[in-house]
Every structure is written in structure tokens, then in C-alpha cells.
Write a protein that holds these residues in place. Structure first.
Motif, short mmCIF file in Angstrom:
data_model
loop_
_atom_site.label_atom_id
_atom_site.label_comp_id
_atom_site.label_asym_id
_atom_site.label_seq_id
_atom_site.Cartn_x
_atom_site.Cartn_y
_atom_site.Cartn_z
N SER A 133 0.65 -1.00 -0.09
CA SER A 133 0.11 0.03 -0.19
C SER A 133 0.74 1.27 0.05
CB SER A 133 -0.71 0.19 1.41
OG SER A 133 -0.24 0.14 2.46
N LYS A 135 0.69 3.43 1.98
CA LYS A 135 1.01 3.66 3.70
C LYS A 135 2.11 2.69 4.24
CE LYS A 135 -3.49 5.66 4.30
NZ LYS A 135 -3.71 5.86 2.78
N PHE A 137 1.89 -0.89 4.09
CA PHE A 137 1.36 -2.09 4.50
C PHE A 137 1.83 -3.37 3.30
CE2 PHE A 137 -1.82 -5.47 4.05
CZ PHE A 137 -1.55 -6.15 5.58
N TYR A 139 1.55 -7.15 1.94
CA TYR A 139 1.21 -8.63 1.95
C TYR A 139 1.67 -9.42 0.72
CZ TYR A 139 -2.43 -12.17 1.41
OH TYR A 139 -3.11 -13.58 1.27
N VAL A 162 -7.20 -9.11 3.12
CA VAL A 162 -6.64 -7.70 3.64
C VAL A 162 -7.98 -6.95 3.22
CG1 VAL A 162 -5.41 -5.85 3.07
CG2 VAL A 162 -4.40 -8.25 3.06
N TYR A 238 8.01 -10.53 6.13
CA TYR A 238 7.18 -9.55 5.61
C TYR A 238 5.94 -9.07 6.60
CZ TYR A 238 2.69 -12.52 4.59
OH TYR A 238 1.75 -13.10 4.90
N LYS A 239 5.91 -9.97 7.73
CA LYS A 239 5.20 -9.89 8.79
C LYS A 239 5.73 -8.96 9.93
CE LYS A 239 2.41 -14.07 8.25
NZ LYS A 239 2.00 -15.31 8.69
#
Length: 240
Positions: A133, A135, A137, A139, A162, A238-239
Motif C-alpha cells: 500500500s 502507507k 502495508f 502482503y 486484506v 514480511y510480517k
């Protein structure tokens, strides 16, 4: 009894009229003041009643607005319908938007990360579809190959886990711009933006992919793990 002359009678009548007019003037002024006071009191009373009525109407209007807003939020599907039928009675309601969690008012970038042929994971994964995103984020969805079926599975998993983004920006690859992808995004209410060829630097997912590769290499090196375990490192990385 002494008789009254005409002049004395006229003077007596005139004096009586003058006193009566004085009495009438005083009573009329007092009555006027009393009526003014009563009118002011009645006006204030009517005004207070009107204000109460206006406040009650305002409260009722706000309650009706809250009910209408809640109804729109619960029933609006935020999707598009396609007229695939010739009969208006058979025009179905699109339930695509109700299958997913939420409608995200933001822009998402997507790109595919590949690994070398020798680094095929123990679970059979060879590439990853990355969604980023504006911002920050991130996934990721692991894939066993780059084809239309795998990409559609990744896109549907992203929308389910999501949410449905407002806009999706991608590279002009045929798997990401196929008719099936465009139709699915149209039905869920997402606008697809395709970058021009040679402008991959405008895709934010490219930068995140570089950071993910560096992190995976560092994790494999620190843990002294073989390359085929890169998918586990990716899921952890990635988490973070």
C-alpha cells in the motif's frame, strides 16, 4: 329650589365630559400596558414552544439519519453489476463485495518476486506476489508459478484476507492485465492502473521486493539454512 341657568348647565356638562375623558385616557393607557405585557408573555411562551418543537424535530431527523446511515453501511455492496442477461427481471445482485472483509480507501501496488530455479522451496513455491500500500502495508502470497490461475488465486486471497482496494497499480504483464483480472476487479469495485513499459521504478512494490530479498538472504545466512527454506523466511520477514 333655585333654578339652574343655561350657562351653568353647559359648564356642568363640559366638566363632566372632561373628567370622563381623563378617566378613559388613564384606563386606556393602563389597558394598553397590560396588553403589551400579556402579548410579550404570550410571544415568549409561543417562542419556547416553537423552539421545543424545532429541537424535537431535529432529534427525530438525526435519529432518522443515523438509521439511514447504518442501513446504507449494512446493505451497500460497493460493487458493480454487469448486464449479462437480456431480461431485466433476471438482473442479479452482485455479491462479490459481500465476500470480502472491507473496502480499503487507498492505493495498492503489486509485483511478482521470482527466485532462481535451484531455489525451489520444499513446498514447491517458485515466486511470490507482493502487494504494497502507499502507507507501507505489505502482503505476500506464495505461488508455484506465474500464470493466470496462480495470479487470480493470489488476487482473490488478497481481497479476502486484506480487503478490496480502491486502486491497484501493476506492471503491464499479461497475467496482471488479462481480461479475467480486469473483469474481477471491475466486479469488486477496484480500478486497475497499468504502468507504462520501462517505468517499473514507479511501482512501489519493486522497492519492497528488494528489501524482502535482502532480509531473506540475511535470515538464511544467520540461521545457516539451505536456500530451499526461503519461503519460511519470507513469511516471517514480511510480517515484521
Amino acid at each position: 329650589m333655585q333654578a339652574t341657568t343655561v350657562q351653568e348647565y353647559d359648564e356642568m356638562i363640559e366638566s363632566n365630559f372632561s373628567s370622563a375623558s381623563v378617566m378613559n385616557d388613564s384606563s386606556s393607557s393602563e389597558d394598553a400596558r397590560f396588553l403589551e405585557v400579556m402579548d410579550d408573555h404570550a410571544t415568549r411562551t409561543i417562542g419556547s414552544i416553537d423552539s421545543c418543537l424545532i429541537e424535537d424535530e431535529l432529534v427525530d431527523a438525526l435519529e432518522s439519519l443515523d438509521i439511514a446511515t447504518a442501513t446504507v453501511e449494512q446493505t451497500t455492496q460497493l460493487g458493480r453489476n454487469s448486464a449479462n442477461t437480456s431480461l431485466s427481471r433476471e438482473f442479479p445482485t452482485n455479491d462479490r463485495a459481500t465476500r470480502y472483509k472491507r473496502f480499503i480507501d487507498t492505493v495498492f501496488y503489486t509485483d511478482t518476486m521470482f527466485v532462481t530455479g535451484k531455489a525451489k522451496s520444499t513446498r514447491g513455491y517458485t515466486c511470490v506476489q507482493v502487494y504494497v500500500s502507499d502507507k507501507g502495508f505489505v502482503y505476500c502470497h506464495l505461488m508455484k508459478g506465474i500464470n493466470s490461475a496462480e495470479y487470480m488465486a493470489a488476487l482473490k486471497a488478497f481481497c479476502k484476507e486484506v480487503g478490496v482496494p480502491e486502486r491497484l497499480v501493476c506492471d503491464p504483464h499479461r497475467t496482471q492485465t488479462s481480461n479475467e483480472v480486469r473483469r474481477f476487479l471491475y466486479e469488486v469495485g477496484t480500478t486497475l492502473r497499468v504502468l507504462e513499459r520501462g517505468t517499473q521504478w514507479a511501482n512501489l512494490a519493486e522497492r519492497i521486493i528488494g528489501m524482502l530479498k535482502s532480509g531473506i538472504r540475511a535470515d538464511l545466512r544467520d540461521s545457516n539454512a539451505p536456500m530451499v527454506f526461503w519461503d519460511y523466511c519470507l513469511e516471517r520477514r514480511y510480517k515484521l
